[in-house]
Every structure is written in structure tokens, then in C-alpha cells.
Design a protein around this motif. Structure first.
Motif, PDB file in Angstrom:
ATOM      1  N   LYS A 140       0.287  89.060 -13.443  1.00 20.35           N
ATOM      2  CA  LYS A 140      -0.020  88.955 -12.013  1.00 20.35           C
ATOM      3  C   LYS A 140      -1.280  88.122 -11.788  1.00 20.35           C
ATOM      4  O   LYS A 140      -1.363  87.344 -10.828  1.00 20.35           O
ATOM      5  CB  LYS A 140      -0.152  90.348 -11.399  1.00 20.35           C
ATOM      6  CG  LYS A 140       1.195  91.049 -11.260  1.00 20.35           C
ATOM      7  CD  LYS A 140       1.046  92.497 -10.843  1.00 20.35           C
ATOM      8  CE  LYS A 140       2.404  93.160 -10.658  1.00 20.35           C
ATOM      9  NZ  LYS A 140       2.299  94.576 -10.336  1.00 20.35           N
ATOM     10  N   THR A 179      11.526  93.855  -0.442  1.00 19.54           N
ATOM     11  CA  THR A 179      11.205  92.939  -1.543  1.00 19.54           C
ATOM     12  C   THR A 179      12.046  93.351  -2.762  1.00 19.54           C
ATOM     13  O   THR A 179      12.574  94.460  -2.816  1.00 19.54           O
ATOM     14  CB  THR A 179       9.715  93.010  -1.929  1.00 19.54           C
ATOM     15  OG1 THR A 179       9.442  94.337  -2.373  1.00 19.54           O
ATOM     16  CG2 THR A 179       8.808  92.671  -0.773  1.00 19.54           C
ATOM     17  N   ALA A 180      12.127  92.421  -3.725  1.00 17.77           N
ATOM     18  CA  ALA A 180      12.920  92.684  -4.936  1.00 17.77           C
ATOM     19  C   ALA A 180      12.380  93.913  -5.663  1.00 17.77           C
ATOM     20  O   ALA A 180      13.142  94.720  -6.207  1.00 17.77           O
ATOM     21  CB  ALA A 180      12.887  91.460  -5.842  1.00 17.77           C
ATOM     22  N   GLU A 181      11.062  94.058  -5.674  1.00 17.38           N
ATOM     23  CA  GLU A 181      10.438  95.186  -6.364  1.00 17.38           C
ATOM     24  C   GLU A 181      10.834  96.517  -5.711  1.00 17.38           C
ATOM     25  O   GLU A 181      11.144  97.482  -6.400  1.00 17.38           O
ATOM     26  CB  GLU A 181       8.918  95.011  -6.349  1.00 17.38           C
ATOM     27  CG  GLU A 181       8.228  95.871  -7.375  1.00 17.38           C
ATOM     28  CD  GLU A 181       6.739  95.581  -7.461  1.00 17.38           C
ATOM     29  OE1 GLU A 181       6.268  94.666  -6.758  1.00 17.38           O
ATOM     30  OE2 GLU A 181       6.060  96.278  -8.211  1.00 17.38           O
ATOM     31  N   ILE A 184       6.384  85.824  -3.456  1.00 15.68           N
ATOM     32  CA  ILE A 184       6.498  87.257  -3.756  1.00 15.68           C
ATOM     33  C   ILE A 184       7.771  87.504  -4.578  1.00 15.68           C
ATOM     34  O   ILE A 184       7.752  88.247  -5.570  1.00 15.68           O
ATOM     35  CB  ILE A 184       6.503  88.108  -2.455  1.00 15.68           C
ATOM     36  CG1 ILE A 184       5.208  87.909  -1.660  1.00 15.68           C
ATOM     37  CG2 ILE A 184       6.749  89.591  -2.744  1.00 15.68           C
ATOM     38  CD1 ILE A 184       3.950  88.365  -2.358  1.00 15.68           C
ATOM     39  N   TYR A 197       8.090  88.511  -8.853  1.00 19.19           N
ATOM     40  CA  TYR A 197       8.892  89.595  -9.429  1.00 19.19           C
ATOM     41  C   TYR A 197       9.796  89.074 -10.551  1.00 19.19           C
ATOM     42  O   TYR A 197       9.893  89.690 -11.609  1.00 19.19           O
ATOM     43  CB  TYR A 197       9.722  90.270  -8.326  1.00 19.19           C
ATOM     44  CG  TYR A 197      10.598  91.376  -8.844  1.00 19.19           C
ATOM     45  CD1 TYR A 197      10.056  92.606  -9.194  1.00 19.19           C
ATOM     46  CD2 TYR A 197      11.956  91.185  -9.012  1.00 19.19           C
ATOM     47  CE1 TYR A 197      10.848  93.619  -9.696  1.00 19.19           C
ATOM     48  CE2 TYR A 197      12.763  92.196  -9.513  1.00 19.19           C
ATOM     49  CZ  TYR A 197      12.207  93.406  -9.853  1.00 19.19           C
ATOM     50  OH  TYR A 197      13.002  94.413 -10.351  1.00 19.19           O
ATOM     51  N   TYR A 198      10.441  87.912 -10.304  1.00 22.64           N
ATOM     52  CA  TYR A 198      11.318  87.341 -11.339  1.00 22.64           C
ATOM     53  C   TYR A 198      10.490  87.042 -12.605  1.00 22.64           C
ATOM     54  O   TYR A 198      10.915  87.335 -13.722  1.00 22.64           O
ATOM     55  CB  TYR A 198      11.988  86.034 -10.886  1.00 22.64           C
ATOM     56  CG  TYR A 198      12.799  86.119  -9.602  1.00 22.64           C
ATOM     57  CD1 TYR A 198      13.324  87.332  -9.162  1.00 22.64           C
ATOM     58  CD2 TYR A 198      13.054  84.989  -8.832  1.00 22.64           C
ATOM     59  CE1 TYR A 198      14.062  87.409  -7.986  1.00 22.64           C
ATOM     60  CE2 TYR A 198      13.794  85.057  -7.661  1.00 22.64           C
ATOM     61  CZ  TYR A 198      14.290  86.270  -7.241  1.00 22.64           C
ATOM     62  OH  TYR A 198      15.015  86.334  -6.085  1.00 22.64           O
TER      63      TYR A 198
END
Lengths: 512, 145
Positions: free
Chosen positions: A447, B49-51, A422, A426-427
Motif C-alpha cells: 500500500k 469497492t472490490a475489497e 482504488i 486491490y488487484y
């Protein structure tokens, strides 16, 4: 990138036909994957002429040493202040509700604490012997300075958008920082970093995780095709990152720290149960660090393994953490640099060392009583009591004290793998949007590719996956460290100014 | 300087009771300002989370705007309609800590809250927020039944 995707997709969609052939879908995916990624992997891990020392490892260690010296051993000087920042002693109460230092650190840690600490350490100790632990700790301590540099820049040069969202990371500090300092080539380096970050996200941040999660699950449920694990994992990842079902990610984010604490708790109990052997274990670690104690490659073999696994585990100098840390709310970018230096400490110096100590102390590595040297098997690794390597070696070491531990480890590995995926999704996404622009369609494409690679990772065999994962992540470090060298005066200026104001009392604690 | 009262509201029936009592007290006092306070539960030690972190600043602003529009401003208007001086405050954090902090920051004489619907296992395990406020507040606390 362009080459990999059609190849991988072709391998996937040709599945039903290939499954009928000898070796099935897994073998086909594996073969296609190894042939595509081979040259890239060979380049990144090319040894220095006349040695077996990969240039990339030296690149990381030299950088970490340069930053350590340039910032005057900041990782030791600012350690206490970093803890005060995480505790919130310097947080303005008016910023309540924003991302705290603790949250930024915890998020970054959930991306790094994982299989590197369990499987990676076992690989290092299994090949490089206990001495690898010493070099791993050394690399972890030096790496704290690299992390400090990149995360400060990550916050300083992030983009803040009108809707309140932020985007930060090496691609932003490379492009904006270079422009500010009048340095050429910023946009090219930023694009290169983004490409490598996408590959790293698909490799170490995705395929390696899926692969090891499958290895653990098939160890418990019996051997079954990897693509089944892949499809299940991909479906869950899809639900979270495409479906926006945050509850699954939220549960994982809460369970992962608990698992990490439980893992360390078990390690501490095993170490305490064998307290009489602790002196011997450290003796093995120090002797092994300087003599190799018979491992393949001797001292250098131990050193390479230690450095390589530390770099893979804590990602210092890679640039990934700068993306995670950049969301923090602070008026002083340097404060996030201080907080981030705790990350390699927790990840490598504490958690990785515990795994290594348990493996050594539980007597899993077979040595010759006459010479005191380790016995090697045909592949050049140290012979272990059960013949296990990787995650299985860690599992065997812990189960000498707790027979139920392998079951806990399966849950831990699956959850760690999921949370790392997860984070890396994102990175990778941030790099993708840097290259192709923000927008729903562009994000959806990445994605979906990410989900496809979950399946490929679970189906491929460990060798090519681990090599590609390491190579992609280290390629990020090549670009990132060039940028860090050129931008480190910016960090020094911030550091000198902040520490001066801290000493003069201008920067005050809010909590006493 | 008018006497200040802090009324803690929660957007539910308990908050209405606290507000009604604060209004009654303010009328009796005369020169009085009621601070209508709503605290959005928040801890700096939770995991995201990072998001979520990247979107946090925008969400915080949205949470504050929603709390003001839906809960605090209607309550302030009701008090103002009854001829009382009132001001809305929205903060993030621990309810008990924030109400106490507002009282200290604003020099309030008293905090008024209502016994909430917290009951059963949750309050046994984590303790009641009202009880925490009563135990730790720097100014007198009135708990409306």
C-alpha cells in the motif's frame, strides 16, 4: 520490480536538491522513469517482423476470436440472460445480503470505466481517425468472450477462507486449475501473472490515472508541478487504503456511476443535436475502418489504434476483472461469466463509441475538402480544430455543445481516476499477497509503494507513463491468455451443463 | 397449527411497541406463535469497492449474528418469559418486502409494526417504509401508534 522501486524512491527522496536544478523534480522523475521502463515497453510493443503491427495486439484479438468461436458466439447468445442475471431474476432470495451480480459487475466496471473511455478514445481517434472506432467496437464485441472465460474461471477457482472473505483471480485459477487438469507450470505462470499485475496496478491502474488527473487539473488551475497533485492524491489514497476510511471510497463508488450516466447523457444530447450528421459520422467510421481516410498507417493504423485502445479500456483478456468478479455469491460460476460479458459491451461498445461519435460529429478532426482525407500534423496525428489531443480533444468536442462541459470533465476525470486507483490497489494487493502471503505488514508495504507511485505518475510526463501503463497491463494478458487457452475446456463444460439445465427448466427464475 | 403473527422490530422504541402489541394479541388468540423479525436494510443494487465485496460474506454473517444476539433473541426471550411461543427471524433486504415475504413464507395471519420515527424530508422523498408495507402486504397489517 526490484530495479524500479529503488530508482523511483531515490528520485523522490532526492527531490529538494533536484528541484533546484534545471527542469526540477518532475524532469528528474521523468528521466529516471523512462530509462528504467524502456526495455520492458520495447519488448511488449515489439512489431511483428516486417510490419508495424505490435504482436501483443494480435495476441489479444486472436484470443478473443478463438474464445468467440470456441464458445459459439456466447456474447450474443447469452446477452439477454446476462441482463436477467444482473436484474436479479435468478438470484436466490435466501442470498440477500451477499454480493449480487449487479454489485460484482458495478465494482468491476468502476475499475475499467474511466480515462480509457475519455482520453484513450481521443488518442485512438486522433491518430487512427474515425475508422479506429469501428475496430474498437469490433474488439469490444470480441473481448466479451475473453471476459466471459476469465471471470467464470475466477469464480470457479477462488479461495474461500474461514472468516468469510474470498480471494480470486488469474493467479488462483492458474495454480488450482492447472493442478486439477494435471498441467505443468501452473505455479510459475501464477507468479509471473502476479508480478505483472503488480506492475499493471502501479502503471495503468495508478500512474496513468494520476498523470491524467494532473493534466486535467493543471488545465483548469494553470500549470503547476505534478508532484503537488501527486502528493494530494497519494494522501487521499493513503487515507482510504491504509487508514481504512471507507467513507471516501463509498462516496466515490456512488458518484462515479452518476458521473458515467451524466457523461453518456451529455453525449446522447450532442448526438441528438447533430442527428442530421449521424449518417455521415457512421460513413466516416466505416470508410475510415477500411481505407484509413489518409491516417498514418492507413487501414492498419486505424485497426491498431482501435484494438489497442479497446483492450486498454475494457481490459478483456488481461485478467483484472476476474479478481473483481470473483466475490459474487453464486452456486454457478458460469453465471458470473455471463454477467461479466456485459462489461466490455458497456465500457467499449457503448461508452467509448459515444466519445468517438461526439469527437467525429462535432467536427474536431480537420479534413481536406478537396480529397476528403484527414490532414496530418508533424507528429503524424490528425490535425484538430483546437490543436488538442487526448482528454483535451474530448473536452473540446463536448464543449462545442456545452461550454461548461470542461469543468464537468475535470470532476469526472478526477473521480474516475480515483475510483480506478482504488480498484487497482486491490488487484495489485491480491497479487502481492499471493506472492508474499497475507499479513498486515506485507499488505502495508504494498500500500505504501502504491501511494509512492501516485506521486511518480503525477510528476512524470505522459509519453513514458502511457507506454509503461499499456505495457504492464498487456504483459498480464500474455500470461492470462495462455492460461485461458489451457483452461477453456473447463469453462465449456460449465457452460454446456448450465445452458442445458436452463433449457430444461431445472434452473428457474425466482422473480417473474 | 398455531396462528402466526409477524412482529417487525427495529431495535428501537417503535419495535418495542410493536412487540408489546403482538404479545397482547398472541395472549388473546391463545394457540399462537410470534415471529420476531428484524430486517437489515440491504439492496442488491448498491455500489461497493472490490475489497468490501471480498469481505461481504463474512460481514453478512457477522451482521446476522449481531442482530440475533443484540435485538432478536432478547425480544424472543421476553415473550417466552411471558409464556408465549416465539421465534426470531433475521433477513437482509427491503423492510416492507421482507416482512411481507416472511408472512407469506410462514403462512402468518397478520403483520404488526409500529409507526416509526421516520419523519421530515427523508420520508417525504423516499416514502415511509410502514406506508409501503401497508400498501403492498398480502396479509392484514396492524400499525401500532
Amino acid at each position: 520490480m526490484r530495479k524500479i522501486i529503488p530508482g523511483a524512491l531515490a528520485a523522490l527522496f532526492a527531490g529538494p536538491a533536484l528541484a533546484q536544478e534545471e527542469g526540477g523534480l518532475d524532469a528528474a522523475v521523468n528521466e529516471a522513469f523512462a530509462s528504467i521502463t524502456g526495455p520492458f515497453v520495447d519488448f511488449i510493443f515489439a512489431p511483428l517482423p516486417g510490419t508495424n503491427f505490435a504482436w501483443i495486439v494480435l495476441w489479444l484479438v486472436v484470443a478473443a476470436s478463438v474464445f468467440t468461436l470456441y464458445f459459439g458466439f456466447i456474447q450474443f447468445r447469452a446477452f439477454g440472460h446476462a441482463i436477467s442475471l444482473v436484474k436479479g431474476d435468478y438470484s436466490d432470495p435466501k442470498d440477500a445480503g451477499e454480493v449480487s451480480h449487479f454489485q460484482a459487475l458495478a465494482t468491476a466496471l468502476s475499475g475499467t470505466v474511466g480515462l480509457g473511455n475519455i482520453a484513450g478514445v481521443a488518442v485512438a481517434v486522433g491518430i487512427g481517425g474515425p475508422g479506429a472506432t469501428f475496430w474498437m467496437i469490433a474488439a469490444g464485441l470480441l473481448g466479451m468472450a475473453s471476459k466471459f472465460t476469465e471471470c467464470t474461471l475466477g469464480v470457479k477457482y477462488r479461495n474461500e477462507y474461514p472468516d468469510g472473505t474470498v480471494s480470486g483471480g488469474p493467479m488462483y485459477y492458474i495454480s488450482k486449475g492447472f493442478r486439477e487438469r494435471g498441467l505443468p507450470g501452473g505455479s510459475i505462470l501464477a507468479v509471473l501473472f502476479s508480478i505483472f499485475c503488480i506492475l499493471g496496478a502501479l502503471g495503468g491502474g495508478n500512474m496513468f490515472q494520476a498523470n491524467q488527473a494532473h493534466a486535467q487539473l493543471s488545465g483548469v488551475f494553470g500549470d503547476y508541478p505534478g508532484w503537488i497533485t501527486g502528493v494530494v492524491f497519494a494522501a487521499i489514497v493513503f487515507i482510504v487504503i491504509v487508514g481504512g476510511i471507507k467513507s471516501i471510497a463509498n462516496v466515490t463508488e456512488k458518484v462515479v456511476p452518476f458521473m458515467a450516466v451524466l457523461y453518456c447523457g451529455c453525449a446522447i444530447v450532442i448526438i441528438l443535436m447533430n442527428i442530421d450528421k449521424i449518417g455521415w459520422a457512421f460513413g466516416q467510421i466505416i470508410d475510415g475502418a477500411f481505407t484509413g481516410l489518409g491516417v498514418a498507417g492507413g487501414l492498419v493504423g486505424a485497426l491498431i489504434q482501435g484494438f489497442r485502445r479497446a483492450a486498454f479500456s475494457n481490459e478483456a483478456g488481461v485478467g483484472s476483472a476476474a479478481i473483481a468478479h470473483s466475490a459474487v455469491r453464486t452456486k454457478e460460476p458460469i453465471t458470473e461469466g455471463f454477467v461479466s460479458l456485459l462489461e466490455p459491451f458497456i465500457d467499449t461498445v457503448v461508452i467509448c463509441t459515444m466519445t468517438a461519435l461526439v469527437i467525429v460529429i462535432s467536427g474536431q478532426l480537420v479534413s481536406d475538402p478537396a480529397t476528403g482525407l484527414y490532414v496530418l500534423n508533424e507528429s503524424g496525428s490528425i490535425q484538430t480544430v483546437t490543436g488538442a489531443s487526448g482528454v483535451a480533444l474530448t473536452s473540446a468536442a463536448f464543449s462545442t455543445a456545452f461550454t461548461w462541459f470542461p469543468y464537468l470533465l475535470v470532476i469526472a476525470v478526477v473521480l474516475f481516476a480515483f475510483s480506478t486507483m482504488i480498484s487497482w490497489s486491490y488487484y495489485g494487493l491480491k497479487s502481492w499477497t499471493y506472492l508474499f502471503g497475507e499479513g498486515k505488514t506485507s499488505e502495508l508495504v504494498f500500500k505504501l509503494i502504491f501511494c509512492v507511485f501516485v506521486v511518480i505518475g503525477a510528476a512524470a510526463s505522459l509519453g513514458p507513463v502511457i507506454d509503461f501503463s499499456d505495457a504492464a497491463i498487456f504483459a498480464m494478458a500474455v500470461v492470462n491468455i495462455i492460461a485461458l487457452y489451457l483452461l477453456m475446456p473447463v469453462v465449456k463444460r460449465e457452460m454446456t451443463s448450465y445452458l442445458g439445465r436452463l433449457r430444461s427448466g431445472e434452473i428457474k427464475r425466482f422473480k417473474h | 397449527m398455531p396462528t402466526r403473527l409477524v412482529a417487525g422490530i427495529d431495535g428501537a422504541e417503535a419495535g418495542e411497541r410493536a412487540l408489546a402489541h403482538a404479545g397482547k394479541l398472541a395472549k388473546l388468540i391463545g394457540d399462537c406463535e410470534v415471529l420476531v423479525c428484524y430486517v437489515i436494510e440491504w439492496s442488491p443494487y448498491t455500489f461497493h469497492t472490490a475489497e468490501e465485496n471480498a469481505e461481504r460474506h463474512g460481514r453478512r454473517e457477522a451482521e446476522i449474528a449481531a442482530a440475533k444476539a443484540r435485538i432478536v433473541e432478547p425480544a424472543v426471550k421476553r415473550l417466552a418469559g411471558a409464556g408465549l411461543a416465539a421465534r426470531g427471524v433475521v433477513r437482509h433486504g427491503d423492510v416492507a418486502e421482507q416482512l411481507d415475504a416472511i408472512a407469506k413464507d410462514e403462512g402468518a395471519e397478520q403483520i404488526i409494526v409500529a409507526r416509526s420515527s421516520e419523519s421530515g424530508l427523508a420520508s417525504r422523498v423516499f416514502g415511509s417504509r410502514t406506508a409501503k408495507l401497508v400498501m403492498s402486504a398480502a396479509v392484514p397489517v396492524t400499525v401500532v401508534a
